[in-house]
Design a protein around this motif. Structure first.
Motif, PDB file in Angstrom:
ATOM      1  N   UNK A   1     -37.970   8.746  32.353  1.00 31.99           N
ATOM      2  CA  UNK A   1     -37.037   7.629  32.451  1.00 31.99           C
ATOM      3  C   UNK A   1     -35.925   7.938  31.460  1.00 31.99           C
ATOM      4  N   UNK A   2     -34.712   8.085  31.952  1.00 32.28           N
ATOM      5  CA  UNK A   2     -33.637   8.396  31.025  1.00 32.28           C
ATOM      6  C   UNK A   2     -32.407   7.581  31.354  1.00 32.28           C
TER       7      UNK A   2
ATOM      8  N   UNK B   1     -52.517   7.377  29.724  1.00 33.47           N
ATOM      9  CA  UNK B   1     -51.104   7.394  30.077  1.00 33.47           C
ATOM     10  C   UNK B   1     -50.305   7.488  28.777  1.00 33.47           C
ATOM     11  N   UNK B   2     -49.736   8.668  28.528  1.00 36.42           N
ATOM     12  CA  UNK B   2     -48.907   8.857  27.345  1.00 36.42           C
ATOM     13  C   UNK B   2     -47.516   8.314  27.654  1.00 36.42           C
ATOM     14  N   UNK B   3     -47.159   7.230  27.014  1.00 36.84           N
ATOM     15  CA  UNK B   3     -45.845   6.612  27.182  1.00 36.84           C
ATOM     16  C   UNK B   3     -44.982   7.059  26.009  1.00 36.84           C
ATOM     17  N   UNK B   4     -44.332   8.205  26.156  1.00 38.80           N
ATOM     18  CA  UNK B   4     -43.566   8.810  25.066  1.00 38.80           C
ATOM     19  C   UNK B   4     -42.124   8.371  25.101  1.00 38.80           C
ATOM     20  N   UNK B   5     -41.708   7.729  24.021  1.00 40.41           N
ATOM     21  CA  UNK B   5     -40.337   7.260  23.905  1.00 40.41           C
ATOM     22  C   UNK B   5     -39.554   8.183  22.969  1.00 40.41           C
ATOM     23  N   UNK B   6     -38.231   8.167  23.118  1.00 46.68           N
ATOM     24  CA  UNK B   6     -37.322   8.994  22.322  1.00 46.68           C
ATOM     25  C   UNK B   6     -37.635  10.479  22.504  1.00 46.68           C
TER      26      UNK B   6
ATOM     27  N   UNK C   1     -36.058   8.299  27.288  1.00 42.05           N
ATOM     28  CA  UNK C   1     -35.094   8.656  26.263  1.00 42.05           C
ATOM     29  C   UNK C   1     -33.722   8.883  26.851  1.00 42.05           C
ATOM     30  N   UNK C   2     -32.853   9.416  26.025  1.00 33.85           N
ATOM     31  CA  UNK C   2     -31.465   9.639  26.413  1.00 33.85           C
ATOM     32  C   UNK C   2     -31.339  10.792  27.400  1.00 33.85           C
TER      33      UNK C   2
END
Length: 193
Positions: free
Chosen positions: A36-37, A138-143, A176-177
């Motif tokens: 998701x970006x 479920x690894x929800x990795x942000x940034x 992330x971006x």
């Protein structure tokens, strides 16, 4: 008028306009990873939090989802594996019936990818023994833009989590971006993609 609130993750009461995206992610989540970006301050951090809440409440007939939110902002590359393990342990701890012998609890320095996979296998095996449904962490990795500063080796290790022996039990939702797609200077391609 910008309905998105900068500076904090919004709760369910203020989260709107993204339910279709969450549903699109939830349906195939057991077998698919997502990125998701988008630009800053449009909800790419709130979305994984909402997904985590929904997965915690989900009554899926096949899978027991264990969503683990992991914020990579400010995480040094040397702490990457430890950060993932700590995130999974934090979010799955309520499901453990006893204290698990994890390298995470022993290692003060040098927690490696091998330590991470060993600990994840221990956690998954323990959860399988106490659950009739298939386990999906479920690894929800942000940034995840932080990954752009990490070495190719670390990015390959990340890929190994959801492409290697643990792939039946781990999926990844990154937000992330942007995520670097051209690693040509280090051997080509993009490990996560």
């Amino acid at each position: 008028f910008n309905p998105y609130i900068a500076g904090r993750v919004v709760g369910s009461d203020l989260f709107y306009g993204r339910s279709a995206i969450i549903t699109d992610i939830e349906r195939p989540l057991a077998n698919t990873c997502f990125l998701i970006y988008g630009e800053r301050r449009i909800g790419e951090t709130s979305l994984p939090h909402q997904l985590r809440e929904r997965l915690q409440k989900a009554d899926d007939p096949t899978y027991k989802f264990i969503p683990a939110y992991i914020d990579l902002q400010g995480v040094a590359e040397d702490d990457f594996c430890r950060t993932i393990a700590a995130g999974v342990v934090e979010h799955a701890a309520g499901l453990f019936r006893e204290t698990l012998a994890l390298r995470l609890n022993e290692a003060r320095d040098g927690y490696t990818y091998r330590d991470l996979t060993r600990d994840l296998r221990t956690i998954i095996d323990h959860l399988k023994a106490n659950e009739t449904k298939a386990i999906k962490i479920v690894l929800l990795m942000d940034e995840v833009d932080t990954l752009n500063t990490y070495s190719l080796r670390t990015n390959l290790n990340l890929r190994g989590l959801f492409m290697g022996p643990l792939k039946e039990n781990i999926v990844l939702v990154m937000s992330g971006l942007y995520l670097k797609m051209d690693w040509s200077a280090e051997g080509g391609g993009s490990p996560p993609f």
